[in-house]
Design a protein around this motif. Sequence first.
Motif: not given
Length: 308
Positions: A155-179
Motif C-alpha cells: 500500500g505504500f508502493g514498496m517493492h517486496i522481496r523475501a527470503f524464506d527457505p521454509y516457504v514454497p517459492k510459488a506461494a510467495m510469488e503468488a502474492e506478488g513477492v520477488y523471491v
Amino acid sequence: MSKKVLLATDKAFAPEAVSGIQKIFDEAGYELVKLENYTDKADLLKAVADADAMIIRSDKATAEVIAAAPKLKVIVRAGAGYDNIDLAAATARDICAMNTPGQNSNAVAELAIGMMLYVARNKFTKGIGSELRDKVLGIHAYGNVGRFVANIAKGFGMHIRAFDPYVPKAAMEAEGVYVCDTVEELYETSDYVSLHIPANAETTRSINKNLLFKMKNGAALINTARKEVVCEEGLKLMFAERPDFKYATDVAPDCHAELLETYGLRYHGTEKKMGAGTGEANINAGFAAARQIIAFFEKGDRTFQVNR
Ligand code: 3PG
C-alpha cells in the motif's frame, strides 16, 4: 475437580482481553488465577505450584518453573515465538507446549512499518527524510508477520522481496513477492530489511557482520523479532564503519544505551518489547490461548503443539 489455569504475564494483557479470558474459563467451569505485572521470579514459582495449565507471553517457562509445577499439563504461549519455553523440560514431563500462531501478527507488522517510517523521517525530527514509496523492502522470513508486513508495504508502493527457505517459492510469488535465492541477495538488494525469523539454535547471532556489511548504502534494518538473532559485535562494527546504516528495533540489544548515545538518529530501540501490545492482539492471542487449553483438556486437541 475444576482445572486451575494460571495467567502469568509480567507484561499484562489489556483489561478487555483479561475479562474475556475470564469469561471463557468461567463458562467452561475452570478456575483462572492471575499473576500480572510481577517482577519477582519467586512469585511465578509460587503461583504455578497448583496450576494444571499456564498462559504466558514472553514470560520464561524455564526448567525451574516447570519443576515447580507438578500438576502442569499444558503451557500456552499467547503469541508466536516460543523460545521462552524450555521445551526439553516440558517434553520430559509430557507437558504439551503450544503457541497461538498468527494471532498477534498484524500488531507486530504495523509496528515494523511504523519503525520504517520513524527511521525514514529521522525519528520524527526536523531535517530531510525519505519516503517508503518505490523503495525495496526485504522480508527476512515470510511467515505470518512477514506476510502482513508485505501486504501493508504494498500500500505504500514498496517493492517486496523475501527470503524464506521454509516457504514454497510459488506461494510467495503468488502474492506478488520477488523471491531471493539466498539471504545474501536479500541484504544486498533491499533498502529496508525487516526481520521475522524465530530465535533458535540455527538463527541465533545469524545476522552477523558479514551479512550486515552486505546491506545497500543507506539501508535500514528493522527488528521486531528477537534480539538474539543479531550479533551485537557485528552490529556495533556496522554502526562504526557504515555511517549510512540505520537500525530500529523492538527488541533492544544489550548495547542499547551505547548505540543510542553514540549514534542518536540512526538507532532506535524500544524500552520493552511492545510489538504485540495492542488490545486487538491481546484479545486474539489471549482468547485463542484460553480456547486451546479448554480444547486440550476436553478433547485432547494438540493442534498448536510445538514440542512434538
Ligand atoms: C510473539 O512472539 O508473539 C511476540 O514477540 C509478542 O511477545 P509478547 O507477548 O511478549 O509481547
